[in-house]
Design a protein around this motif. Structure first.
Motif, mmCIF file in Angstrom:
data_model
loop_
_atom_site.group_PDB
_atom_site.id
_atom_site.type_symbol
_atom_site.label_atom_id
_atom_site.label_comp_id
_atom_site.label_asym_id
_atom_site.label_seq_id
_atom_site.Cartn_x
_atom_site.Cartn_y
_atom_site.Cartn_z
ATOM 1 N N GLU A 20 13.502 32.093 30.143
ATOM 2 C CA GLU A 20 12.299 31.435 29.633
ATOM 3 C C GLU A 20 12.596 30.719 28.321
ATOM 4 O O GLU A 20 12.106 29.612 28.064
ATOM 5 N N LYS A 34 14.537 27.466 28.970
ATOM 6 C CA LYS A 34 13.633 26.438 29.503
ATOM 7 C C LYS A 34 12.718 25.882 28.411
ATOM 8 O O LYS A 34 12.464 24.672 28.349
ATOM 9 N N ARG A 41 8.075 31.166 37.835
ATOM 10 C CA ARG A 41 7.156 31.757 36.871
ATOM 11 C C ARG A 41 6.369 30.699 36.104
ATOM 12 O O ARG A 41 5.326 30.965 35.544
#
Length: 641
Positions: free
Chosen positions: A202, A205, A570
């Protein structure tokens, strides 16, 4: 978001007909052959395949970090510059500025005798011509950006003061120091727990979106590929066998090898309705055909006495500081845990690094000495055994470690390593031990002629098979498998797990299966115990833990598992700020008495307090509370004899 290269736009990186060869006695041996791909601005390309497929060599070729005995042909262009043709001085200006790289094991990339603040500041002064005060201020900003809690107080900490996930965050901060256009991430999450892995993915990203940075992500984890990659390049034996948009590759693979990689990926929920462990499909890498996994027999002897009983086990470590070694605190590594294992049963012990899983396994074998509690093997309390009888314990209980290479003497043949427990325990003469070694190698799928080879001549999966053979030599009743498949490629992992299941069926072995890979745990276990900060917060039958998880931490672990489906990503949720929790306690600390309630037959959950009743559990279930962990001295991982 798909950043496919628009007509007329220039790629950040263009690799054309790349061939890399290494010199051998027989001449030049190619390990990467005629490889071509490109990366658009802001795009993520995943380079996937098993160990030895040429992924990491490709990355090192782009950075021109190959050893002297390597030959590079073809070209790799960065914004029009041919990296293969640039002189070394020009390359030094590009490395760390235009292109940065994150490696799999941050501890090998960080200088152990320099503080992390110094190392990041040094990169800033080198690549961005900052003064020391400017570099320090920017270092603190970078540490904040990669979510290092209390960045100012951690500036002068050394790498060994950080957990694996935190060290990887430091490496990301160093990579971002030069504001690169391209980030090469070489297996950056392979050895990390699922919750920490989710945070790192995460984070990459998030930073990619902020910097509009391109990413070349190298991995063998197809779940990670599905979560991060816009396009995917599948490599097999040095060649790209399939390239395309990630969603298309997952939904309609055209090459048999791609299909075999996807078939070997363990998926959460695949065991719904099944009561026994299930073997993985065995895949032919050339044809892509796989067999239907056969079920396993009922190996659990529920009515027999337990092979292992652990009651109120507590293991703590002193923290010393100052020149006189004054004890200033204690690490509560394992705190008052209890469980049992029946003959033929697999109990999985799961949780993040630092939760106490490995310390529990080592306490059972008395590789570390518990503070109190009872550990009964076949009814005998082994904590009362004098040290001269520990060999008898290790005939009944053996351990398989995560890193098979570190477990084997690099100077001894694997035949000698497998035979060593037989000779140490005086179970066989040298001639009989040699015969038994041949049988053991055959039992784990290796050939007798391999007995003469040294450990470095084997692949990671083969080395783990050798360690299993050595553990079996003394015919134990219980094997403690400590992250024994976590570092293996997905197809090799499937082979080793199938072997463990077959041995359980044929020999009635019991396993304490220590792991953070929840998808694998669902496949192999009969029961599951979930650990957090040294305590078991939930324990029960595998179907109950996966089908009806009760404790918020259990739900977080399950939610963090990457799903091998690009349509189920996600998404762009930002990481919530989470509190750093530690298992270090002051002297005199009295651990609270925990209460449990029974949810179903054998399914117990620890009562939890208001600290778990927060919105983030539902809003971002893949983010777990992070904690630094005490790094105990490495235990010799040789034969337990």
């Amino acid at each position: 978001m798909n950043h496919s290269l628009a007509p007329g736009s220039e790629p950040i990186l263009s690799v054309e007909n790349l061939t890399v060869s290494f010199r051998s006695d027989a001449g030049w041996r190619p390990v990467v052959r005629d490889l071509s791909f490109s990366i658009a601005p802001g795009e993520t390309i995943a380079l996937v395949g098993e160990s030895g497929s040429g992924k990491s060599v490709t990355a090192l070729s782009i950075m021109r970090l190959l050893p002297e005995d390597a030959r590079l042909q073809g070209n790799a262009r960065l914004g029009g510059l041919d990296l293969a043709a640039l002189p070394e001085k020009a390359l030094q200006k590009i490395r760390g500025n235009d292109v940065a790289m994150i490696f799999q094991e941050p501890m090998t990339s960080l200088n152990p005798v320099r503080t992390i603040g110094f190392q990041i500041a040094e990169a800033l002064m080198l690549h961005r011509d900052m003064t020391p005060p400017e570099a320090q201020a920017e270092t603190l900003r970078l540490l904040d950006r990669v979510r290092i809690p209390s960045a100012k107080s951690r500036f002068k900490d050394y790498p060994h003061h950080f957990s694996g996930g935190m060290r990887q965050r430091v490496m990301i901060a160093m990579a971002l120091a030069g504001r690169p256009k391209l980030l090469i991430a070489d297996e950056p999450t392979t050895a990390l727990d699922v919750t920490i892995q989710a945070q790192i993915l995460e984070l990459i990203k998030l930073l990619q979106d902020e910097e509009h940075m391109s990413v070349l992500f190298i991995t063998h984890d197809m779940g990670v590929v599905a979560d991060v990659a816009d396009r995917t390049v599948v490599m097999f034996e040095g060649q790209a066998v399939e390239t395309g948009e990630t969603g298309r590759i997952f939904s309609a693979p055209t090459h048999p090898y791609t299909g075999s990689l996807l078939a070997a990926v363990p998926r959460l929920g695949a065991m719904t309705g099944r009561h026994r462990p299930l073997r993985f499909p065995v895949v032919d890498r050339v044809t892509g055909l796989s067999n239907i996994p056969r079920g396993t027999p009922d190996t659990v002897k529920a009515d027999a006495p337990p092979v292992l009983e652990v009651s109120n086990l507590t293991t703590r470590f002193d923290i010393q500081s100052g020149s006189f070694g004054r004890v200033t605190g204690r690490v509560h590594a394992v705190e008052n845990i209890s469980f049992s294992i029946q003959p033929g049963e697999t109990l999985a012990l799961v949780g993040e690094s630092g939760c106490g899983k490995s310390t529990t396994g080592r306490s059972i074998l008395r590789l570390v000495e518990p503070e109190r509690g009872e550990i009964r093997v076949d009814g005998e309390d082994i904590l009362r055994l004098p040290k001269n009888r520990l060999r008898d314990l290790r005939r009944r209980v053996q351990m398989i470690f995560q890193d098979p290479f570190a477990s084997l003497d690099p100077r001894r043949s694997i035949g000698a390593s497998v035979a060593e427990p037989l000779l140490t325990h005086k179970l066989a003469s040298r001639a009989a031990a040699a015969e038994r070694t041949v049988a053991l190698l055959h039992q784990v799928g290796l050939t007798p002629d391999m007995a003469r080879r040294l450990p470095h001549e084997f692949s990671g999966g083969q080395r783990q098979r050798i360690c299993i053979a050595r553990a079996l030599a003394v015919q134990p009743k219980l094997i403690v498998a400590d992250e024994s498949v976590s570092a293996l490629d997905v197809s090799v992992k499937a082979q080793v797990i199938n072997l463990l299941l077959d041995l359980q069926a044929s020999m009635g072995l019991a396993y304490l299966f220590i792991s953070h890979d929840m998808a694998v745990v669902e496949r192999v276990s009969h029961r599951v115990a979930v650990m957090y900060l040294g305590e078991i917060v939930e324990i029960g039958p595998r179907a109950a833990i996966f089908g009806n998880p009760q404790h918020p931490y259990t739900r977080r672990l399950l939610a963090a598992v990457p799903v091998p489906d690009p349509s189920n990503r996600r998404g762009g949720r930002r990481l919530p700020e989470v509190e750093t929790v530690s298992s270090v306690r002051p002297l005199g600390y009295a651990a609270p008495v925990r209460s449990y309630r029974e949810i179903g037959p054998g399914h117990l959950v620890q009562a939890w307090g208001p600290e778990w009743d927060v919105p983030e559990i539902e809003a971002a279930p893949h983010v777990a509370i992070q904690h630094d962990r005490f790094q105990s001295e490495h235990v010799n991982a040789g034969a337990l004899s």
